[in-house]
Design a protein around this motif. Structure first.
Motif, PDB file in Angstrom:
ATOM      1  N   LEU A 125      -5.611  -4.701  -8.038  1.00  0.00           N
ATOM      2  CA  LEU A 125      -4.995  -3.518  -8.128  1.00  0.00           C
ATOM      3  C   LEU A 125      -5.938  -2.541  -7.869  1.00  0.00           C
ATOM      4  O   LEU A 125      -6.572  -2.580  -8.956  1.00  0.00           O
ATOM      5  N   SER A 126      -5.567  -2.351  -6.622  1.00  0.00           N
ATOM      6  CA  SER A 126      -7.024  -0.507  -6.507  1.00  0.00           C
ATOM      7  C   SER A 126      -5.900   0.166  -6.705  1.00  0.00           C
ATOM      8  O   SER A 126      -5.092   0.584  -6.510  1.00  0.00           O
ATOM      9  N   ALA A 127      -7.027   1.779  -7.086  1.00  0.00           N
ATOM     10  CA  ALA A 127      -6.218   3.029  -6.747  1.00  0.00           C
ATOM     11  C   ALA A 127      -7.255   3.988  -6.569  1.00  0.00           C
ATOM     12  O   ALA A 127      -8.479   4.011  -6.808  1.00  0.00           O
ATOM     13  N   GLN A 128      -7.138   4.624  -5.440  1.00  0.00           N
ATOM     14  CA  GLN A 128      -8.188   5.448  -4.908  1.00  0.00           C
ATOM     15  C   GLN A 128      -7.718   7.539  -4.489  1.00  0.00           C
ATOM     16  O   GLN A 128      -6.386   7.454  -4.965  1.00  0.00           O
TER      17      GLN A 128
ATOM     18  N   PHE B 273      -3.743  10.541  -2.776  1.00  0.00           N
ATOM     19  CA  PHE B 273      -3.925   9.143  -3.809  1.00  0.00           C
ATOM     20  C   PHE B 273      -3.050   8.067  -2.991  1.00  0.00           C
ATOM     21  O   PHE B 273      -2.332   7.591  -1.997  1.00  0.00           O
ATOM     22  N   THR B 274      -4.357   6.801  -3.346  1.00  0.00           N
ATOM     23  CA  THR B 274      -3.854   5.282  -2.084  1.00  0.00           C
ATOM     24  C   THR B 274      -4.263   4.521  -3.884  1.00  0.00           C
ATOM     25  O   THR B 274      -4.733   4.795  -4.348  1.00  0.00           O
ATOM     26  N   PHE B 275      -2.812   3.798  -3.530  1.00  0.00           N
ATOM     27  CA  PHE B 275      -2.267   2.211  -3.900  1.00  0.00           C
ATOM     28  C   PHE B 275      -2.416   1.589  -3.535  1.00  0.00           C
ATOM     29  O   PHE B 275      -1.628   1.206  -2.705  1.00  0.00           O
TER      30      PHE B 275
ATOM     31  N   LYS C 112       0.017   5.612   0.252  1.00  0.00           N
ATOM     32  CA  LYS C 112      -0.493   6.695   0.264  1.00  0.00           C
ATOM     33  C   LYS C 112      -0.005   8.092  -0.136  1.00  0.00           C
ATOM     34  O   LYS C 112       1.186   8.060   0.943  1.00  0.00           O
TER      35      LYS C 112
ATOM     36  N   THR D  13     -12.957   4.452  -6.048  1.00  0.00           N
ATOM     37  CA  THR D  13     -11.996   3.624  -6.027  1.00  0.00           C
ATOM     38  C   THR D  13     -12.216   2.677  -7.072  1.00  0.00           C
ATOM     39  O   THR D  13     -13.290   2.261  -7.011  1.00  0.00           O
TER      40      THR D  13
ATOM     41  N   LEU E  58       0.473  -1.358   0.759  1.00  0.00           N
ATOM     42  CA  LEU E  58      -0.005  -0.051   0.121  1.00  0.00           C
ATOM     43  C   LEU E  58       0.731   1.349   0.744  1.00  0.00           C
ATOM     44  O   LEU E  58       1.573   1.726   0.834  1.00  0.00           O
TER      45      LEU E  58
ATOM     46  N   THR F 133      -1.890  -2.813  -3.957  1.00  0.00           N
ATOM     47  CA  THR F 133      -2.338  -4.726  -4.591  1.00  0.00           C
ATOM     48  C   THR F 133      -1.739  -5.418  -3.613  1.00  0.00           C
ATOM     49  O   THR F 133      -1.310  -5.459  -2.553  1.00  0.00           O
TER      50      THR F 133
ATOM     51  N   THR G 180     -10.448  -0.778  -8.544  1.00  0.00           N
ATOM     52  CA  THR G 180     -10.190  -2.005  -7.979  1.00  0.00           C
ATOM     53  C   THR G 180     -10.254  -3.267  -9.797  1.00  0.00           C
ATOM     54  O   THR G 180     -11.382  -3.007 -10.160  1.00  0.00           O
TER      55      THR G 180
END
Length: 945
Positions: A704-707, A675-677, A667, A728, A665, A679, A730
């Motif tokens: 795989l996520s991005a917020q 931004f938060t990534f 942030k 978000t 993670l 996996t 995913t």
């Protein structure tokens, strides 16, 4: 200032999961230019433009590191100190995970608590003592914890073995012994303790340790100073280093600090407190016996049930006073006092200073606001209230003003201004528009605080600070000339007011804060006006000049007193400095080396730019969680500017046939959005129903996520409002499906989205309030798959907060809705709150309503062997309703329950606030999953962290 060793929610389990709060994560203003000074003991990270202050901090901490360690220990380490200048809230802390310190550099508006010492000097001495405490706590079992799990467990083990009263008391001793002033030499510091001794009240050590919702209890700074000065008198200064080291080693696993005290002093914590209280009470009483008291009359009576403060009495006309009132039950109000009757005029919002002024018909004070996105930038804005029209208005916006006061003709407002570059000025503003009319500076770089207009409006009287000393100063508004009205002193001076060419003010000259006066002509002669047993502050003279009003401190808070000025024939008062007075001798330890500020070097350290997104990113903790069902390992990185965080981890899930997963993670909060990534890759094993048989299905899942989120928060009046929209995305990749080692279906992948927002606006609470008395909260989320079957979930919830019958009662009404079809091929996590007492039912759609009435019952103020301390017991009465639907079957089911909760608001191990509740739910409808059940009894826990 607070010393914050990050306490973790899992303190009840020494191997629990660490989930610490990163205060003000991403709080710096966009585009802030940072620089760094690297010195042997500390890296000073600071905004461009305040290099002289940063150099001073570096010289102070390096001098202490080299010369003032004998009473704490010899362990070395470099600390990163971040200087914050955009906030108006004075504070400072030292933290682990990562090891760093922050100084909030805008000085306090009042001189009462810290006395005359320069604010950054106080921070440097006090907070660097915490640095040395932290370094020297890394011994024995505490060191083993730091080896096993890094700074996270180091912080936990330190917090469990060394009480906060030691940490703060020891730091106050340092700031006192290493200067000519310091809190240990201010009478304000012992104010609460002396007020209790004055009426024969002595709370137990446990109550002093844990505080109270009911009683006025001195804080841990004062408790620690009381006990540690006693310890040093028994065995000398160096004994504290030995006690600290033994406690950190856990020499004696149970109650390590108290046992270290017993071994080295012959007294455990409780008995040392009793001895220190006895000795100090005797000294306070001897001083009182030698003091000729002057009788006073009460304007407001001491509240016998609730701690209540009446501050800054101001004469309006005839016998009418205006004052500021607050209590454990009620937030700040402006009240009118006349003939024993009280009338509320208006409310006062969030603030960090009790000051308010009245001149003519205009009341002025300052309230807080903040940058909605950046928590490290806040403001103090001027508010005015017209007593004739009863109208309140905000004069300035996004400013940094303190101690505002209207001119005698009401056309101008004078206020103290402190810039983000720490420049101090007096500003004179137009009272209608807020436009800046005059700027007053000092050629000698005096730091001004508090203001009073002369009666003809041509001059201001303020308190000037220079080289850690205070003096009253008269400033000619037009000619900008400055005349000193009192000699420079290390004593505290506060709250000047002017009447008949005299300046009245409160000061600590007699080792008890009292009211004094001098003349406007500049003779520098001082007369003592009051003589009270505990303290007198904030003088005011009646319109006829015959009566003195002031705030007098009692064991139940501040009251307003008065005395006649007609019979006051006081003679000139001779001022002796605090370090010359016997009552303060306990804090003047020659072994510490005396004041350091006359010995400081003025070394110029090199300055470099401090740039880069990942600058200062540091590995600080590696958490091993040996759970029997889900053991895990993670490593945590954070940077010193607190806007980038990175973690990696892995775990095994024995509930899913030994499957395992790995995650990362990142942030980033430096930019306007957060931004938060994320996996995560793992082996999954789930139970599924096939051909009427439950079989194991295995597959691999890569997510795989991005917020993107924008966290916003506003302060306005008494309301705190927050809003956070977020999106978000995913990508889920499911591969290698097998059922009992047989390939079952093809691999698949899909993209899901979560779009939502959270919103709340809530009125601030008084200390005893069990919940918000007014407010609204809303959460919305829409979750769906984007490139496969149309699987979606909609969630909405809201809450309304209302006042109850009593001032400390609270009503909460919650409503919620959720829709997710059971026929969906992919089910998202279900976190819906169903009626209490029921099992979570399978459904396509659910609507719920819950009503809670929360009220305090009593305040036990009793502990159990240092394990837990009972501060408050309260009750919550509730009614829950929900209707679930299965849309295809066209069926509806109702769930209703009612009941009560008995909640114990406790402090565990003297540091961890936890609320433990007992709940009995009566089921008004049958539970389809358990039809025979008519009620449900349960225990729940919530944390106050």
């Amino acid at each position: 200032m607070q010393y914050r060793k990050l306490y973790f929610a899992a303190l009840l389990s020494t191997m629990g999961t660490y989930s610490f709060a990163q205060d003000q994560f991403g709080g710096h203003i966009t585009g802030q230019q940072w620089q760094v000074i690297s010195s042997p003991s500390a890296n000073i990270i600071f905004p461009k433009g305040i290099e002289p202050q940063a150099q001073r901090v570096a010289n102070v901490v390096n001098f202490i590191d080299l010369n003032n360690r004998r009473s704490i220990g010899d362990k070395k380490g470099r600390i990163n100190i971040v200087l914050q200048t955009q906030t108006v809230n004075p504070n400072g802390y030292v933290a682990l995970a990562p090891f760093r310190s922050e100084f909030f550099c805008t000085p306090p508006a009042s001189n009462l608590l810290l006395g005359s010492q320069n604010w950054l000097d106080v921070l440097s001495v006090h907070e660097y003592r915490h640095v040395l405490q932290t370094l020297n706590a890394r011994r024995g079992i505490t060191k083993l914890g730091s080896i096993l799990q890094g700074q996270g467990l180091w912080a936990v083990m330190s917090a469990l073995s060394i009480p906060n009263w030691y940490s703060e008391g020891d730091a106050v001793i340092s700031e006192t012994a290493l200067s000519k002033n310091g809190r240990g030499r201010t009478s304000f510091f012992t104010l609460e303790q002396r007020s209790l001794a004055n009426v024969g009240v002595n709370y137990s050590y446990q109550k002093n340790r844990n505080g109270s919702y009911r009683s006025l209890v001195p804080d841990h700074y004062r408790l620690g100073y009381l006990m540690l000065t006693q310890a040093r008198q028994l065995k000398g200064n160096d004994i504290t280093a030995k006690i600290h080291a033994e406690a950190a080693r856990y020499k004696g696993i149970v109650y390590p600090f108290s046992r270290a005290l017993k071994r080295n002093l012959g007294y455990n914590s409780t008995n040392l407190y009793k001895l220190a209280w006895k000795e100090n009470k005797q000294a306070w009483q001897e001083r009182l016996d030698a003091t000729a008291l002057i009788p006073t009359q009460a304007v407001t009576q001491k509240n016998k049930r609730t701690v209540t403060d009446y501050r800054y009495p101001r004469a309006w006309k005839n016998d009418i006073l205006v004052a500021r009132k607050s209590s454990y039950k009620q937030t700040d109000q402006l009240v009118q006092l006349e003939n024993g009757k009280e009338k509320v005029l208006t409310t006062i919002g969030y603030n960090n200073d009790d000051f308010f002024s009245l001149n003519g018909n205009t009341v002025a004070w300052a309230e807080l606001s903040r940058n909605p996105r950046r928590g490290y930038q806040d403001f103090t804005n001027i508010y005015l209230f017209d007593l004739q029209t009863q109208q309140k208005r905000q004069l300035t916006h996004k400013t940094r003003y303190f101690s505002p006061i209207a001119s005698p003709d009401g056309r101008k407002i004078a206020a103290i201004y402190v810039s983000p570059m720490l420049k101090n000025e007096i500003h004179v503003l137009d009272a209608i528009s807020g436009k800046l009319l005059e700027t007053i500076t000092s050629p000698d770089n005096y730091f001004f605080s508090r203001l009073a207009w002369t009666e003809n409006g041509d001059a201001l009287v303020s308190i000037a600070k220079h080289q850690s000393q205070l003096a009253l100063a008269k400033i000619n508004v037009n000619e900008k000339g400055i005349t000193l009205l009192t000699p420079w002193t290390y004593h505290t001076i506060e709250s000047p007011v002017i009447s008949n060419d005299k300046v009245y003010f409160n000061a600590s000259f007699s080792t008890i804060d009292n009211i004094y006066c001098t003349d406007l002509a500049g003779s520098k002669k001082i007369s003592k006006v009051t003589s009270v047993p505990v303290a007198a502050f904030e003088p005011e003279i009646s319109k006829d000049g015959k009566t003195l009003y002031f705030s007098e401190f009692t064991n139940m808070g501040y009251v307003i007193s008065k005395q006649s000025l007609e019979a006051n024939n006081s003679s000139e008062f001779v001022v002796k400095e605090p370090f010359e007075l016997p009552i303060f001798k306990a804090s003047n330890f020659p072994e510490e080396g005396g004041s350091i500020f006359e010995k400081l070097p003025t070394q110029e350290y090199g300055v470099k730019s401090y740039r880069g997104l990942f600058k200062g990113l540091k590995l600080h903790s590696w958490n091993i969680i040996p759970s029997p069902s889900n053991p895990s390992l993670s490593v945590q990185f954070d940077n010193f500017l607190n806007d980038v965080s990175l973690s990696f981890g892995g775990s095994a899930n024995f509930n899913e046939a030994g499957s395992n997963s790995f995650n990362a993670l990142l942030k980033i909060a430096r930019f306007y959005p957060d931004f938060t990534f994320m996996t995560e890759y793992g082996q999954r094993s789930t139970a599924v129903l096939r051909n009427n048989q439950v079989v194991n299905q295995q597959f691999n899942e890569l997510d795989l996520s991005a917020q993107v989120a924008i966290p916003l928060r506003w302060l306005k009046g008494n309301f705190s409002t927050s809003l956070m929209p977020y999106v978000t995305l995913t990508q889920r990749n499911l591969t290698n499906f097998t059922i009992d080692n047989v390939a079952s279906k093809p691999d698949n992948s899909f993209l899901s989205s979560n779009v939502g927002l959270t919103f709340s606006t809530v009125r601030r609470r008084a200390y005893q309030n069990v919940g918000p008395r007014l407010g609204f909260a809303l959460q919305l989320a829409s979750i769906s798959t984007l490139n496969r079957d149309d699987n979606s979930k909609t969630v909405a919830s809201s809450a309304v907060y209302l006042p109850g019958i009593g001032k400390n009662h609270a009503i909460q009404v919650r409503g919620a809705f959720q829709k997710e079809l059971l026929s969906n091929s992919y089910q998202f996590s279900d976190t819906f709150v169903y009626p209490r007492g029921y099992n979570a039912p399978a459904n396509d759609q659910v609507t719920s309503l819950a009503v809670n009435y929360d009220l305090p019952l009593f305040y036990p103020d009793a502990g159990l062997f240092g394990i837990t301390y009972f501060k408050r017991v309260r009750a919550n009465l509730f009614y829950d309703y929900a209707m679930t639907e299965r849309l295809i079957a066209k069926t509806k089911t109702t769930y209703r329950s009612a009941g009560a909760e008995l909640i114990f608001d406790n402090t565990f191990l003297n540091i961890l606030p936890l609320s433990i509740g007992l709940r009995n739910s009566f089921l008004l409808d049958k539970d389809p999953i358990n039809p025979s059940q008519s009620f449900h009894f349960g225990i729940f826990v919530s944390t106050g962290l």
